[in-house]
Design a protein around this motif. Sequence first.
Motif, short mmCIF file in Angstrom:
data_model
loop_
_atom_site.label_atom_id
_atom_site.label_comp_id
_atom_site.label_asym_id
_atom_site.label_seq_id
_atom_site.Cartn_x
_atom_site.Cartn_y
_atom_site.Cartn_z
N PHE A 180 -12.31 -3.10 -3.43
CA PHE A 180 -12.25 -3.93 -2.24
C PHE A 180 -12.64 -3.10 -1.02
CE2 PHE A 180 -9.13 -5.46 -5.31
CZ PHE A 180 -9.50 -6.79 -5.43
N ARG A 181 -12.87 -3.80 0.10
CA ARG A 181 -13.27 -3.11 1.33
C ARG A 181 -12.13 -2.94 2.32
NH1 ARG A 181 -18.04 -7.01 3.00
NH2 ARG A 181 -16.38 -8.45 2.34
N SER A 182 -11.05 -3.71 2.13
CA SER A 182 -9.95 -3.64 3.09
C SER A 182 -8.67 -4.13 2.44
CB SER A 182 -10.25 -4.50 4.32
OG SER A 182 -10.24 -5.87 3.98
N VAL A 183 -7.54 -3.86 3.09
CA VAL A 183 -6.24 -4.29 2.59
C VAL A 183 -6.16 -5.81 2.58
CG1 VAL A 183 -3.78 -4.37 3.15
CG2 VAL A 183 -5.01 -2.19 3.24
N ALA A 184 -6.63 -6.45 3.65
CA ALA A 184 -6.58 -7.91 3.70
C ALA A 184 -7.40 -8.52 2.57
CB ALA A 184 -7.09 -8.41 5.05
N GLU A 185 -8.53 -7.93 2.25
CA GLU A 185 -9.38 -8.46 1.19
C GLU A 185 -8.70 -8.34 -0.18
OE1 GLU A 185 -13.47 -6.96 -0.76
OE2 GLU A 185 -13.68 -7.58 1.34
N MET A 186 -8.00 -7.22 -0.42
CA MET A 186 -7.36 -7.09 -1.73
C MET A 186 -6.11 -7.98 -1.84
SD MET A 186 -5.98 -3.16 -1.77
CE MET A 186 -4.58 -2.58 -0.79
N LEU A 187 -5.42 -8.25 -0.73
CA LEU A 187 -4.30 -9.19 -0.77
C LEU A 187 -4.81 -10.62 -0.99
CD1 LEU A 187 -1.34 -9.91 -0.60
CD2 LEU A 187 -1.50 -9.82 1.90
N ASP A 188 -5.93 -10.96 -0.36
CA ASP A 188 -6.50 -12.29 -0.57
C ASP A 188 -6.82 -12.52 -2.04
OD1 ASP A 188 -6.33 -12.88 2.11
OD2 ASP A 188 -8.42 -12.41 2.56
N TYR A 189 -7.30 -11.48 -2.73
CA TYR A 189 -7.64 -11.65 -4.14
C TYR A 189 -6.37 -11.73 -5.00
CZ TYR A 189 -9.80 -11.08 -8.69
OH TYR A 189 -10.20 -11.27 -9.98
N ALA A 190 -5.43 -10.82 -4.77
CA ALA A 190 -4.19 -10.82 -5.57
C ALA A 190 -3.43 -12.12 -5.40
CB ALA A 190 -3.32 -9.63 -5.19
N ALA A 232 -11.05 5.21 3.64
CA ALA A 232 -10.39 6.32 2.97
C ALA A 232 -9.35 5.81 1.99
CB ALA A 232 -9.75 7.26 4.00
N LEU A 233 -8.58 4.80 2.41
CA LEU A 233 -7.57 4.24 1.52
C LEU A 233 -8.21 3.65 0.27
CD1 LEU A 233 -4.66 3.41 0.90
CD2 LEU A 233 -5.05 1.33 2.25
N MET A 234 -9.28 2.89 0.44
CA MET A 234 -9.93 2.27 -0.71
C MET A 234 -10.49 3.33 -1.65
SD MET A 234 -9.30 -0.84 -0.32
CE MET A 234 -8.08 -1.05 0.99
N ALA A 235 -11.03 4.42 -1.09
CA ALA A 235 -11.55 5.50 -1.93
C ALA A 235 -10.43 6.16 -2.72
CB ALA A 235 -12.27 6.53 -1.07
N ASN A 236 -9.28 6.37 -2.07
CA ASN A 236 -8.16 7.00 -2.76
C ASN A 236 -7.59 6.08 -3.83
OD1 ASN A 236 -5.03 8.48 -2.30
ND2 ASN A 236 -6.88 9.69 -2.48
N LEU A 237 -7.50 4.80 -3.53
CA LEU A 237 -7.00 3.83 -4.52
C LEU A 237 -7.92 3.75 -5.72
CD1 LEU A 237 -5.81 0.93 -2.17
CD2 LEU A 237 -4.37 2.56 -3.41
N ALA A 238 -9.24 3.80 -5.48
CA ALA A 238 -10.19 3.76 -6.58
C ALA A 238 -10.01 4.96 -7.49
CB ALA A 238 -11.61 3.70 -6.04
N GLY A 239 -9.79 6.14 -6.89
CA GLY A 239 -9.55 7.34 -7.70
C GLY A 239 -8.24 7.29 -8.45
N MET A 240 -7.19 6.80 -7.80
CA MET A 240 -5.87 6.75 -8.41
C MET A 240 -5.80 5.76 -9.57
SD MET A 240 -3.49 6.77 -5.03
CE MET A 240 -2.13 6.12 -5.97
N THR A 241 -6.42 4.61 -9.40
CA THR A 241 -6.32 3.57 -10.43
C THR A 241 -7.38 3.70 -11.50
OG1 THR A 241 -7.68 2.03 -9.14
CG2 THR A 241 -5.29 1.95 -8.80
N GLY A 242 -8.39 4.56 -11.28
CA GLY A 242 -9.48 4.72 -12.22
C GLY A 242 -9.18 5.70 -13.34
N PRO A 243 -10.17 6.00 -14.18
CA PRO A 243 -9.95 6.86 -15.36
C PRO A 243 -9.46 8.27 -15.03
CG PRO A 243 -12.03 5.68 -15.52
CD PRO A 243 -11.52 5.44 -14.14
N ALA A 244 -9.86 8.81 -13.87
CA ALA A 244 -9.42 10.15 -13.50
C ALA A 244 -8.00 10.17 -12.94
CB ALA A 244 -10.38 10.76 -12.48
N GLY A 245 -7.47 8.97 -12.64
CA GLY A 245 -6.11 8.86 -12.13
C GLY A 245 -5.19 8.27 -13.17
N LEU A 246 -4.68 7.07 -12.90
CA LEU A 246 -3.73 6.42 -13.81
C LEU A 246 -4.40 5.47 -14.80
CD1 LEU A 246 -0.91 5.65 -11.21
CD2 LEU A 246 -1.00 7.53 -12.86
#
Length: 581
Positions: A18-28, A199-213
Amino acid sequence: MKPLPTRNSQLALRRADFRSVAEMLDYAAKGETGITFYNVRGEILSTLPWRDIQARAQVAARRLIGAGFARGERILITADTWPGFFDIFFGAQYAGLLPVPVSIPVGIGGKDAYLDQLRRQLAASGAVAAIGVDDLAGFLADAAREFPAVRLHGGMAAIDALPEKQADLRPLGADELCYIQFSSGSTRHPHGVQITQRALMANLAGMTGPAGLDVVAGDRAVSWLPLYHDMGLIGFVMAPLSSQLSIDYLTPRDFARRPTQWLNLISRNRGTIAYSPSFGYDLATRRAANQAPPDLDLSSWRHAGIGGDMIRPDVLERFAETFGGAGFSRKSFIPSYGMAEVCLAITFCPHGTGVRTDAVDRAALADSQRALPAADPADAHHARRFVLCGKVLPGHRLEVRGEDGKVLADREVGRIFVKGSSITPGYFAEPAATREVLSDDGWLDTGDLGYTLADEIVVTGRAKDLIIVNRPQYLAAGHRIGRSRPGAWSRNGDAAAFSVDTAEGERVVVAVLARVAGEEARQALARDVAGAVREIVAVDCDVVLVPPAVGLPTTSSGKLARARTKANYLAGLYSPKTEAA
């Protein structure tokens, strides 16, 4: 009342794209997952599906916009684990305001210390509103009196009293800031870390992806972590939201009262992802005999993360031994390393490897800053074990540098620097403080010490002389504590704080030059020092009274030498410690 479902029946899993917090809440909000709140007895207090959080947040946003708050203004929020926090935090996202989540009072700290902290955070953030749980409305009112710019303060009633006008939402977008993160222990000079949406979206992508969790459909998060801390807010609000997961929450206070309830929620709801600093695992282990239910089943727990403080392998080994019979696998442990200036995560250990340690020679580490393998890893007097904290996330780089700025080889201890897409642009309204830690070409000086082993990092301590003990509260180890409370010990260089490893865990020691005579006066001095530390940073400590004839060591420039003070203490050169906890 039942907990919210673990899986969405129709909504496809999207993992932090996602590009922003509001966008990912809209999807969830299109699914059925969300948040379930529990009390200390494990009873459900309330449930908030992501769709309800979206609806409530948009109502709050229209109230704030209608009240005339301008885009980009800051709103301070006391970040307790309560539904109102989500209303305001996400409401600010939709209203184009910047949330500033801050801590709630700790149990053994004083009211004056907390008010002082709130005033510093209001000043540093320039907040125009301050909202929190109803019990803290009085604190917020007292703190806000000194700031005419604060136009709204109080509990949720202050928001609910605003008219909901039919205003267009103006959500924060991809190129804007997301919120301002204060360190929970910013007791003297708080720095507000600017967290950007990108920055948040980049960190979330790393955390939730294969190199993270490596989050998958069917994962479920369980947390007691405070929401004012980056591991609680990003790790257990933003990361689950970015992957449309459900979360089970216990408050930090209830966890402290009954830590095994955290494990019970994992067992009952088949939780798969839960994190804690080492002290949380230690507390759960200590209470296991009296609190753990006989039918506890931790076999679903595939990612048991550790972070937030120095990782203690002995604590984790005891936890694995205690709960192995309940299905816990020690291979589930995932040590990691991070900080707020990188949103949250910098490194993760590979899945399924558990806790791996490196035993190094203590003398070589102290004398030459080299992490040479210990001759006998089991000899605790001559060997010290450090935990490998894994590989840097994709899109980031990590270097260990010497004092001359050159990159060091494996097993050479230096300062840890990181660079990448998750790095903060700096501290809010503090360009000078930003320049101290962030170079023009984007390298962040973490302030931590460590060394590399192949392509993994091992963290050995803090270059900036900070002690972190048993909670997200910080004590400046080199700070002359006496300045905060006048008395017989308040001269410059009369006190030094440091931490030591004990059989019971990490412990703060304060060495004080005792310029008093008589046992009664000495005991009063020890109590005064312990009380000041407890009041300032809510940490219990041991006080060592040092005779003036012995003195505290100083550097060639006359500054207090904390490291030598600690070495003298460990060598037994000071008087026996006075218990002052």
